[in-house]
Write an enzyme that holds these catalytic residues in place. Structure first.
Site, mmCIF file in Angstrom:
data_model
loop_
_atom_site.group_PDB
_atom_site.id
_atom_site.type_symbol
_atom_site.label_atom_id
_atom_site.label_comp_id
_atom_site.label_asym_id
_atom_site.label_seq_id
_atom_site.Cartn_x
_atom_site.Cartn_y
_atom_site.Cartn_z
ATOM 1 N N CYS A 100 0.816 -1.224 0.000
ATOM 2 C CA CYS A 100 0.000 0.000 0.000
ATOM 3 C C CYS A 100 0.844 1.267 0.000
ATOM 4 O O CYS A 100 0.317 2.378 -0.134
ATOM 5 C CB CYS A 100 -0.912 0.011 1.222
ATOM 6 S SG CYS A 100 -1.812 -1.519 1.476
ATOM 7 N N HIS B 83 -3.413 7.922 5.557
ATOM 8 C CA HIS B 83 -3.507 6.588 4.965
ATOM 9 C C HIS B 83 -4.868 5.984 5.339
ATOM 10 O O HIS B 83 -5.572 5.472 4.473
ATOM 11 C CB HIS B 83 -2.365 5.713 5.467
ATOM 12 C CG HIS B 83 -2.289 4.382 4.810
ATOM 13 N ND1 HIS B 83 -2.111 4.240 3.457
ATOM 14 C CD2 HIS B 83 -2.385 3.120 5.309
ATOM 15 C CE1 HIS B 83 -2.083 2.951 3.147
ATOM 16 N NE2 HIS B 83 -2.260 2.250 4.259
ATOM 17 N N LYS C 55 -9.934 7.555 1.117
ATOM 18 C CA LYS C 55 -10.464 6.188 1.031
ATOM 19 C C LYS C 55 -11.929 6.109 1.445
ATOM 20 O O LYS C 55 -12.617 5.148 1.100
ATOM 21 C CB LYS C 55 -9.628 5.235 1.883
ATOM 22 C CG LYS C 55 -8.218 4.994 1.362
ATOM 23 C CD LYS C 55 -7.479 3.986 2.217
ATOM 24 C CE LYS C 55 -6.046 3.763 1.727
ATOM 25 N NZ LYS C 55 -5.172 4.934 2.008
ATOM 26 N N HIS D 21 -9.836 1.385 -0.992
ATOM 27 C CA HIS D 21 -8.380 1.209 -0.892
ATOM 28 C C HIS D 21 -7.878 0.438 -2.112
ATOM 29 O O HIS D 21 -8.093 -0.771 -2.239
ATOM 30 C CB HIS D 21 -8.055 0.456 0.391
ATOM 31 C CG HIS D 21 -6.601 0.375 0.711
ATOM 32 N ND1 HIS D 21 -5.603 0.911 -0.097
ATOM 33 C CD2 HIS D 21 -5.939 -0.187 1.771
ATOM 34 C CE1 HIS D 21 -4.427 0.679 0.442
ATOM 35 N NE2 HIS D 21 -4.600 0.023 1.572
ATOM 36 N N PHE E 86 1.396 3.800 4.467
ATOM 37 C CA PHE E 86 2.018 2.776 5.291
ATOM 38 C C PHE E 86 1.588 1.406 4.759
ATOM 39 O O PHE E 86 0.393 1.130 4.647
ATOM 40 C CB PHE E 86 1.598 2.933 6.754
ATOM 41 C CG PHE E 86 1.649 4.363 7.233
ATOM 42 C CD1 PHE E 86 2.855 5.054 7.269
ATOM 43 C CD2 PHE E 86 0.491 5.032 7.599
ATOM 44 C CE1 PHE E 86 2.901 6.385 7.687
ATOM 45 C CE2 PHE E 86 0.530 6.354 8.019
ATOM 46 C CZ PHE E 86 1.739 7.040 8.059
ATOM 47 N N PHE F 251 2.007 -3.073 4.042
ATOM 48 C CA PHE F 251 2.418 -4.377 4.544
ATOM 49 C C PHE F 251 3.927 -4.517 4.342
ATOM 50 O O PHE F 251 4.476 -4.122 3.313
ATOM 51 C CB PHE F 251 1.702 -5.494 3.790
ATOM 52 C CG PHE F 251 0.315 -5.801 4.305
ATOM 53 C CD1 PHE F 251 -0.359 -4.933 5.140
ATOM 54 C CD2 PHE F 251 -0.329 -6.983 3.937
ATOM 55 C CE1 PHE F 251 -1.639 -5.224 5.610
ATOM 56 C CE2 PHE F 251 -1.606 -7.284 4.393
ATOM 57 C CZ PHE F 251 -2.264 -6.400 5.234
#
Length: 421
Positions: free
Chosen positions: A167, A309, A341, A346, A405, A407
């Site tokens: 992301c 985010h 979002k 997303h 931010f 994974f």
């Protein structure tokens, strides 16, 4: 002396708009792109809401006819966004045999051409029909396919590649492109991210129970960042591309300038101090934000607006507290913050790029779009509610921050300044 980097072109394909002018209107109106998805219902998804661009048939004709057959959804979104951004910047594809050697591209994706793999490669290989794959399947499944397609359409002769950092991808691509210009390795870079829509992309997230599954009967209410009833993110697709340019180069050709990139940082929390593969380390996030502010050479109190985010997961309260700690600005002195979002879901590798375009449009035109579906603000961060717009507000903005931010405990933060002569 380090060169200054400005934004001179914007292009977007989003679930609620098919071009930058449409996206500007959609942001002002707080228009949602979230819809019930019958395919997800038929496949047994717990989440049956998605945000996918619609009505692109006419725009698809912009891609040269001989290339369309070898351009999948992920590549198409990126190509349309790049062509729009190039036009918006007042630029033309390279004529003849000589490419634009001063112009490159960094176009990232989180998942890429998984639809091509799932729908063409796997079934044909499984059924021993290798020859039926065709000669264009490789370019559609390789991670750099979207960047390469853009390079061919526009004739880009500088570095062209694709990054992938979950992301974090779109924002990271922007920062990497800006750094290349600052170092004098290019005069101009197209940067952004793209992601297609495919159940094979979204199914693992549904299995993880991180997708919104409690609002299938209310699709526009399914993405609920900062809400007490947030139930996970809504999967989305789309792309955005920005034209970054050396300031002197832009001024010399009389380009319209939206904003300047004045600071940035990328890092990894190392999956220490609370960080894991799927959860950001607060220390890493805060350090990334502080480094971006230091790079911008501004006082943290100068930041007027944050495009968060904010995914509508359990990480939202942590994110607001991380911003407060990193900026040294508690609830009473906090900047405005919203979640794009809440309008478009997303889109993974494309999210940071689409949200960067949203940030720049708000900065340039002086408004902050509503953050939908957080009327029941999460009690752990209730003291920040006064800084989250419940309707679109016209406000003079000078400095904005955008962070992502991803994974892998990876982070990016970029600081934009409204352009003024």
């Amino acid at each position: 002396m380090q060169r200054r980097v400005v934004i001179t072109g914007l292009g977007v394909v989003a679930p609620n708009a098919n071009s930058t002018p449409e996206f500007l209107v959609a942001l002002r109106e707080g228009r949602s792109g979230l819809r019930f998805n019958a395919d997800m219902e038929a496949l047994g998804f717990a989440c049956q809401v998605a945000a996918i661009p619609e009505g692109l048939e006419k725009r698809m004709e912009e891609i040269p006819a001989n290339l369309r057959v070898a351009t999948n959804e992920c590549m198409s979104y990126a190509a349309l966004s790049a062509m729009e951004a190039f036009r918006d910047a007042g630029l033309e594809p390279a004529p003849g045999d000589q490419p634009h050697e001063d112009t490159g591209a960094i176009i990232g994706t989180g998942i890429g051409g998984i639809d091509t793999f799932a729908n063409r490669v796997y079934p044909n290989v499984h059924d021993h029909r290798i020859k039926r794959l065709g000669s264009t399947v490789v370019e559609q499944i390789m991670g750099s396919g979207a960047a390469a397609r853009i390079a061919g359409i526009l004739g880009l002769g500088n570095q062209v590649f694709s990054n992938s950092s979950a992301c974090n991808t779109g924002t990271e691509a922007l920062i990497m492109g800006a750094q290349r210009i600052m170092l004098g390795l290019a005069d101009r870079m197209l940067v952004g991210g793209t992601e297609g829509s495919d159940p094979h992309t979204w199914a693992p997230f549904d299995s993880m129970k991180v997708l919104s599954r409690k609002f299938n009967d209310n699709p526009e209410g399914a993405s609920r960042p900062m809400s007490e009833t947030a139930a996970g993110f809504v999967p989305a697709a789309g792309a955005a591309v920005l034209v970054l340019e050396d300031l002197d180069t832009a001024l010399a050709r009389g380009a319209r300038i939206y904003a300047e990139v004045i600071g940035s940082a990328t890092n990894c929390g190392g999956m220490r101090a609370g960080g894991t593969m799927t959860m950001p380390s607060p220390q890493g996030v805060q350090k990334c934000i502080r480094q971006a502010v230091l790079d911008a050479k501004i006082d943290p109190k100068e930041i007027d607006y944050i495009n968060g985010h904010l995914t509508a997961t359990i990480a939202d309260p942590m994110e607001l507290n991380n911003w407060a700690s990193a900026l040294g600005r508690e609830a009473g002195d906090f900047p405005w913050i919203n979640s794009t979002k809440s309008l478009i879901g997303h889109s993974l590798g494309a999210a940071g790029a689409i949200e960067a375009v949203a940030t720049i449009l708000q900065l340039h035109y002086g408004f902050i779009h509503t953050s939908r579906n957080c009327e029941d603000f999460h009690p752990e961060i209730a003291n920040f509610a006064q800084h989250v717009p419940s309707s679109t507000r016209d406000l003079p903005l000078k400095i904005a921050a955008k962070a992502s931010f991803g994974f892998g405990d990876v982070n990016s933060c970029v600081i934009f300044k409204k352009w003024s002569v």
